[in-house]
Scaffold this active site. Structure first.
Site, PDB file in Angstrom:
ATOM      1  CD  GLU A 123      -2.673   0.942   2.695  1.00 39.15           C
ATOM      2  OE1 GLU A 123      -3.641   1.693   2.852  1.00 39.15           O
ATOM      3  OE2 GLU A 123      -2.334   0.058   3.532  1.00 39.15           O
TER       4      GLU A 123
ATOM      5  CE  LYS B 172      -7.249   1.163   3.500  1.00 40.12           C
ATOM      6  NZ  LYS B 172      -6.040   1.468   4.304  1.00 40.12           N
TER       7      LYS B 172
ATOM      8  CB  CYS C  16      -4.511  -2.099   4.010  1.00 44.32           C
ATOM      9  SG  CYS C  16      -3.751  -2.428   5.639  1.00 44.32           S
TER      10      CYS C  16
ATOM     11  N   GLY D 210      -4.988 -60.865   8.920  1.00 44.80           N
ATOM     12  CA  GLY D 210      -3.659 -60.491   9.385  1.00 44.80           C
ATOM     13  C   GLY D 210      -3.033 -59.417   8.524  1.00 44.80           C
TER      14      GLY D 210
ATOM     15  CG  LEU E 111      -1.619 -52.599   6.292  1.00 44.72           C
ATOM     16  CD1 LEU E 111      -1.144 -51.736   5.134  1.00 44.72           C
ATOM     17  CD2 LEU E 111      -1.508 -51.835   7.601  1.00 44.72           C
TER      18      LEU E 111
ATOM     19  N   GLY F 116     -25.565 -61.648  13.718  1.00 42.98           N
ATOM     20  CA  GLY F 116     -24.645 -60.526  13.647  1.00 42.98           C
ATOM     21  C   GLY F 116     -24.613 -59.895  12.274  1.00 42.98           C
TER      22      GLY F 116
ATOM     23  CB  THR G  75     -11.751 -55.556   5.652  1.00 36.40           C
ATOM     24  OG1 THR G  75     -11.691 -56.434   4.519  1.00 36.40           O
ATOM     25  CG2 THR G  75     -12.299 -56.336   6.849  1.00 36.40           C
TER      26      THR G  75
ATOM     27  CB  THR H  60     -13.596 -60.935  -5.445  1.00 39.55           C
ATOM     28  OG1 THR H  60     -12.215 -61.255  -5.599  1.00 39.55           O
ATOM     29  CG2 THR H  60     -14.438 -61.979  -6.153  1.00 39.55           C
TER      30      THR H  60
ATOM     31  CE  LYS I 105     -14.767 -55.762  -9.635  1.00 35.99           C
ATOM     32  NZ  LYS I 105     -13.346 -56.132  -9.486  1.00 35.99           N
TER      33      LYS I 105
END
Length: 636
Positions: free
Chosen positions: A46, A115, A170, A352, A354, A454, A459, A471, A596
């Site tokens: 400015e 301004k 500003c 087993g 991730l 249940g 996953t 799949t 899918k």
């Protein structure tokens, strides 16, 4: 400037108070530096022509005259550079003195923006010298040129339509209704702010917050150039706190710049797309005048940081916060589903690996929140032809350490019987050989869930869904998919996050899961009993695919732009041919595997990218990849 990138800089030019000639040379020096760097936009502070702290000298005719002459000379000097320059100057028009932002390009004054909000409180006394402009846009003369003067000007690049520049000064940023709001609604994707904000204790962070918030809510880039060295220190100190933000994200920051440019590239293409996506961003408000200019066609060299892991914060503290938040969202989603169904048992295929480990950890957190017995978590291991001792052992230890129920159901005999039933020789390692195992596992899980009243917890993660690496009606299906919007690169960090908070034995097994190569384990293991089917050897590195996914789905980037960004992010790790190969794989699979994703189970959204057909991603299963493939073929 291709792909919507615009190279820009903020520059706190050194000044001498009331010495227009010195200041003019300092501005020219900045322009020359920017020109050498082939920048397209330069923003200065400015009143930089005179210095902000001139006080009552602003009302001296001599200073006014010399300021005007200096502006004209800066404009003339800019003729040698293909660069839009925005700088501050006190200018007299219509019998009033205005605090102005001057916009010049290649010797031409494109416009002058006064301004709008003139502060007169605490250390500020601007109304003593400067007038408040009205809403009219009028034509004025300066340096032998006619140009427009007003607060409703937009400067539009003719050959980069996403690059539309708005200017405020500003205090305009600090008021409740900033001019930049109207400018952005009218089409500005870039806001330049010529500022002279003195430094006080605590003001630096407040300034950051202000610029960040404004750029985020306006979906724009915001370039804030602050007055610095040379301003009077009679009562105030100026430190040249320059900031460049893009949609709330900091691209660059500078404090006491010592004559250096703060350089980055802003992505106007990304901003334009985000405005299309956010349909509450109602463009076209107010009457604004567009002033056109044209930039020369040049390739923008990317120096801005391109994050190779956009889903994973690089800062450890932020990463920990992200991981905790995501696991909370996952467990809350599952908790609601359990409450709604009055279900006290969940069934999960525990390999087993991730993904199943993360899903199990989420189940534990949900059960603990509901004060349910962890024994209601039915972890099922289903060893078959490709199961290794390492993953089987990790699954057993995980179940034991977490206190959940564990059942082992070998499926080899069932799969061999199925091979016999459908006439498969059981020796050909084809897709039938693999998918028969995956579907048998899902059948076991579904039937076991019926048996114990249940639900099956899925996953599969976001990266697998993007690539279709699942799949169909196998691991693709469940009753609730807790990992559905978590990318693979983040899954690893989530499991590590829990490991770091766990006791020794649980920590050890979790870290071993993290270190295990990703694999569906559907092909026979090696003679040494190790994994033979490594997913990333087949479909490519997940760090690349997650990067592609983020750029394509979150920002709608073209193949050319994704490739360019990937080179910037991974150029030292992968050859260009490798990046192109896996980018082609991503597009091919992303299009061909949409069917899918069109019938996914429910699952919680935890981040800005998700592929739920009921949420953020709607795509026909038979869409053609031809246009994207053609663009990919042209890349080199």
């Amino acid at each position: 400037m291709n792909d919507g990138f615009i190279s820009c800089a903020a520059y706190s030019a050194a000044v001498k108070v009331a010495d227009c000639k010195f200041n003019m040379e300092s501005i020219k020096e900045g322009i020359a530096k920017a020109g050498e760097q082939h920048l397209s936009l330069l923003v200065l502070p400015e009143l930089v022509i005179t210095g902000y702290t001139c006080g009552d000298l602003f009302l001296q005719r001599t200073l006014q005259r010399e300021a005007r002459n200096a502006v004209a000379e800066v404009a003339a000097y800019s003729a040698s550079y293909d660069l839009v320059v925005v700088f501050g100057a006190p200018l007299v028009f219509f019998g009033h003195l205005y605090n102005c932002g001057v916009v010049v390009h290649k010797g031409k004054i494109l416009g002058i923006v006064p301004k709008k909000n003139i502060p007169n409180y605490q250390e500020y006394y601007e109304r003593r010298w400067f007038s408040t402009p009205d809403e009219k846009t009028r034509e004025v003369e300066l340096g032998g040129q006619r140009c427009l003067f007003g607060t409703h000007l937009l400067f539009a690049c003719a050959n980069v339509p996403e690059f539309v520049l708005g200017v405020e000064i500003c205090e305009d940023l600090w008021v409740p209704l900033s001019p930049s709001t109207g400018l952005a609604l009218a089409g500005a994707t870039v806001i330049a702010n010529c500022s002279a904000s003195d430094e006080l204790v605590g003001k630096k962070q407040y300034r950051r917050n202000l610029v960040s918030s404004q750029s985020a809510k306006l979906i724009c880039s915001y370039i804030y150039s602050d007055a610095g060295y040379g301003e009077s220190s009679t009562d105030l100190v100026f430190c040249g706190h320059n900031l460049i933000y893009e949609n709330g994200i900091l691209l660059g920051e500078q404090f006491n710049s010592n004559g250096e440019l703060l350089i980055t590239q802003i992505d106007t293409g990304k901003l334009a797309l985000e405005r299309m996506r956010v349909n509450t961003f109602d463009q076209g408000s107010g009457e604004y005048i567009f002033v056109p200019f044209t930039l020369e066609e040049t390739k923008t060299i990317l120096t801005r940081f391109v994050d190779p892991s956009p889903f994973v914060p690089s800062d450890p503290a932020m990463r920990e916060i992200r991981c905790e938040k995501i696991m909370t969202l996952q467990s809350l989603g599952l908790k609601k589903r359990l409450e709604h169904t009055m279900c006290k048992n969940v069934v999960i295929g525990l390999s087993g690996g991730l993904d199943s480990t993360l899903a199990l950890l989420v189940c534990v957190e949900a059960f603990d929140s509901l004060k349910l017995d962890r024994k209601g978590i039915q972890a099922i291991t289903m060893p078959c032809f490709g199961t290794t001792r390492r993953t089987k052992s990790n699954a057993v230890v995980l179940a034991r350490e977490l206190g959940v129920s564990l059942t082992t159901i070998p499926i080899s005999k069932a799969v061999l019987q199925h091979f016999k039933d459908i006439g498969h020789d059981g020796k050909t390692l084809d897709v039938t050989y693999e998918n028969c195992q995956a579907r048998e596992r899902t059948q076991v899980l579904m039937d076991f869930a019926n048996k114990c009243n249940g639900m099956v917890v899925g996953t599969g993660d976001l990266s697998e869904l993007a690539l279709g690496w699942a799949t169909y009606n196998g691991d693709h299906m469940s009753m609730y998919g807790v990992n559905c919007s978590v990318p693979k690169t983040l899954v690893r960090h989530l499991v590590s996050f829990v490991a770091m908070k766990s006791e020794d034995r649980l920590k050890k097994v979790l870290l071993d899961v993290v270190a295990t190569p990703v694999s569906p384990e559907l092909l026979p293991s090696t003679s040494e009993g190790t994994i033979s089917q490594v997913t990333e050897d087949i479909v490519g590195p997940y760090e690349l695919h997650d990067f592609f996914l983020y750029q394509i789905v979150r920002w709608g980037s073209s193949p050319r732009k994704v490739y360019r960004l990937a080179i910037a992010a991974f150029g030292e790790k992968y050859e260009r041919t490798v990046i192109k190969k896996w980018l082609f794989t991503f597009y091919r699979r992303f299009f061909s595997q949409q069917f899918k994703r069109s019938c996914l189970p429910d699952g919680p959204k935890v981040g800005s990218v998700t592929l739920s057909p009921r949420g953020d991603w709607r795509m026909p299963s038979d869409a053609s990849v031809a246009l994207w493939k053609t663009e990919l073929d042209l890349l080199s």
